[in-house]
Write a protein that holds these residues in place. Structure first.
Motif, mmCIF file in Angstrom:
data_model
loop_
_atom_site.group_PDB
_atom_site.id
_atom_site.type_symbol
_atom_site.label_atom_id
_atom_site.label_comp_id
_atom_site.label_asym_id
_atom_site.label_seq_id
_atom_site.Cartn_x
_atom_site.Cartn_y
_atom_site.Cartn_z
ATOM 1 N N ILE A 166 0.842 -1.200 0.000
ATOM 2 C CA ILE A 166 0.000 0.000 0.000
ATOM 3 C C ILE A 166 0.870 1.239 0.000
ATOM 4 O O ILE A 166 0.618 2.196 -0.753
ATOM 5 C CB ILE A 166 -0.952 0.005 1.219
ATOM 6 C CG1 ILE A 166 -1.988 -1.112 1.072
ATOM 7 C CG2 ILE A 166 -1.630 1.362 1.388
ATOM 8 C CD1 ILE A 166 -2.790 -1.377 2.346
ATOM 9 N N SER A 167 1.917 1.224 0.804
ATOM 10 C CA SER A 167 2.823 2.365 0.893
ATOM 11 C C SER A 167 3.509 2.617 -0.453
ATOM 12 O O SER A 167 3.618 3.757 -0.904
ATOM 13 C CB SER A 167 3.877 2.094 1.969
ATOM 14 O OG SER A 167 4.773 3.156 2.048
ATOM 15 N N ALA A 168 3.980 1.549 -1.080
ATOM 16 C CA ALA A 168 4.645 1.705 -2.382
ATOM 17 C C ALA A 168 3.687 2.222 -3.445
ATOM 18 O O ALA A 168 4.026 3.088 -4.245
ATOM 19 C CB ALA A 168 5.247 0.359 -2.804
ATOM 20 N N LYS A 169 2.483 1.730 -3.441
ATOM 21 C CA LYS A 169 1.514 2.115 -4.464
ATOM 22 C C LYS A 169 1.019 3.550 -4.284
ATOM 23 O O LYS A 169 0.860 4.285 -5.245
ATOM 24 C CB LYS A 169 0.309 1.166 -4.421
ATOM 25 C CG LYS A 169 -0.719 1.468 -5.487
ATOM 26 C CD LYS A 169 -1.846 0.452 -5.481
ATOM 27 C CE LYS A 169 -2.845 0.799 -6.574
ATOM 28 N NZ LYS A 169 -3.924 -0.170 -6.626
ATOM 29 N N HIS A 170 0.795 3.956 -3.025
ATOM 30 C CA HIS A 170 0.174 5.257 -2.770
ATOM 31 C C HIS A 170 1.143 6.287 -2.181
ATOM 32 O O HIS A 170 0.744 7.401 -1.851
ATOM 33 C CB HIS A 170 -1.036 5.094 -1.850
ATOM 34 C CG HIS A 170 -2.108 4.258 -2.451
ATOM 35 N ND1 HIS A 170 -2.891 4.694 -3.493
ATOM 36 C CD2 HIS A 170 -2.512 2.981 -2.177
ATOM 37 C CE1 HIS A 170 -3.748 3.736 -3.827
ATOM 38 N NE2 HIS A 170 -3.527 2.682 -3.055
#
Length: 73
Positions: A67-71
Protein backbone atom coordinates in the motif's frame (compact mmCIF):
# COMPACT_ATOMS: atom_id res chain seq x y z
CA UNK A 1 -17.97 22.30 26.27
CA UNK A 2 -15.20 20.39 24.50
CA UNK A 3 -15.04 16.62 24.66
CA UNK A 4 -11.80 14.66 24.30
CA UNK A 5 -11.48 10.89 24.09
CA UNK A 6 -8.27 9.31 25.37
CA UNK A 7 -7.46 5.66 24.82
CA UNK A 8 -5.11 4.36 27.48
CA UNK A 9 -3.03 1.23 27.09
CA UNK A 10 -3.10 -0.04 30.67
CA UNK A 11 -4.20 0.61 34.26
CA UNK A 12 -0.93 2.36 35.13
CA UNK A 13 -1.39 4.87 32.33
CA UNK A 14 -5.01 5.38 33.38
CA UNK A 15 -3.96 6.14 36.96
CA UNK A 16 -1.30 8.58 35.78
CA UNK A 17 -3.73 10.52 33.58
CA UNK A 18 -6.41 10.57 36.29
CA UNK A 19 -3.94 11.88 38.86
CA UNK A 20 -2.71 14.56 36.47
CA UNK A 21 -6.23 15.73 35.62
CA UNK A 22 -7.19 15.86 39.29
CA UNK A 23 -4.09 17.87 40.22
CA UNK A 24 -4.79 20.29 37.36
CA UNK A 25 -8.41 20.51 38.59
CA UNK A 26 -9.70 19.42 35.20
CA UNK A 27 -13.11 17.80 35.34
CA UNK A 28 -13.35 14.46 33.57
CA UNK A 29 -15.67 11.51 33.11
CA UNK A 30 -14.60 7.90 32.74
CA UNK A 31 -16.42 5.47 30.54
CA UNK A 32 -15.65 1.80 31.00
CA UNK A 33 -17.90 0.83 28.13
CA UNK A 34 -16.41 -1.09 25.27
CA UNK A 35 -18.70 0.23 22.60
CA UNK A 36 -16.93 -1.31 19.60
CA UNK A 37 -18.92 -3.90 17.75
CA UNK A 38 -18.16 -5.55 14.42
CA UNK A 39 -20.65 -4.76 11.69
CA UNK A 40 -22.03 -7.49 9.43
CA UNK A 41 -19.83 -6.13 6.61
CA UNK A 42 -16.72 -6.35 8.80
CA UNK A 43 -17.59 -9.92 9.76
CA UNK A 44 -18.13 -10.81 6.09
CA UNK A 45 -14.72 -9.42 5.08
CA UNK A 46 -13.00 -11.27 7.94
CA UNK A 47 -14.72 -14.53 6.98
CA UNK A 48 -13.65 -14.07 3.34
CA UNK A 49 -10.09 -13.47 4.45
CA UNK A 50 -10.10 -16.64 6.56
CA UNK A 51 -11.19 -18.67 3.53
CA UNK A 52 -8.30 -17.43 1.34
CA UNK A 53 -5.59 -19.77 0.15
CA UNK A 54 -2.75 -19.79 2.67
CA UNK A 55 -0.17 -20.01 -0.16
CA UNK A 56 -1.14 -16.52 -1.36
CA UNK A 57 -1.47 -15.06 2.12
CA UNK A 58 0.17 -11.68 2.83
CA UNK A 59 0.74 -10.65 6.42
CA UNK A 60 -0.15 -7.16 7.63
CA UNK A 61 3.40 -5.83 7.27
CA UNK A 62 3.69 -6.99 3.66
CA UNK A 63 0.26 -5.56 2.86
CA UNK A 64 1.26 -2.20 4.34
CA UNK A 65 4.50 -2.19 2.33
CA UNK A 66 2.53 -2.71 -0.90
CA UNK A 67 0.00 0.00 0.00
CA UNK A 68 2.82 2.36 0.89
CA UNK A 69 4.65 1.70 -2.38
CA UNK A 70 1.51 2.12 -4.46
CA UNK A 71 0.17 5.26 -2.77
CA UNK A 72 3.41 6.83 -1.52
CA UNK A 73 2.40 6.81 2.10
Amino acid sequence: MTQITIQLKDKEEETLVETFLKKMKIRFEKSDEDDFELTDEMKRVIDERLRENENTYLDAFESLKKISAKHGI
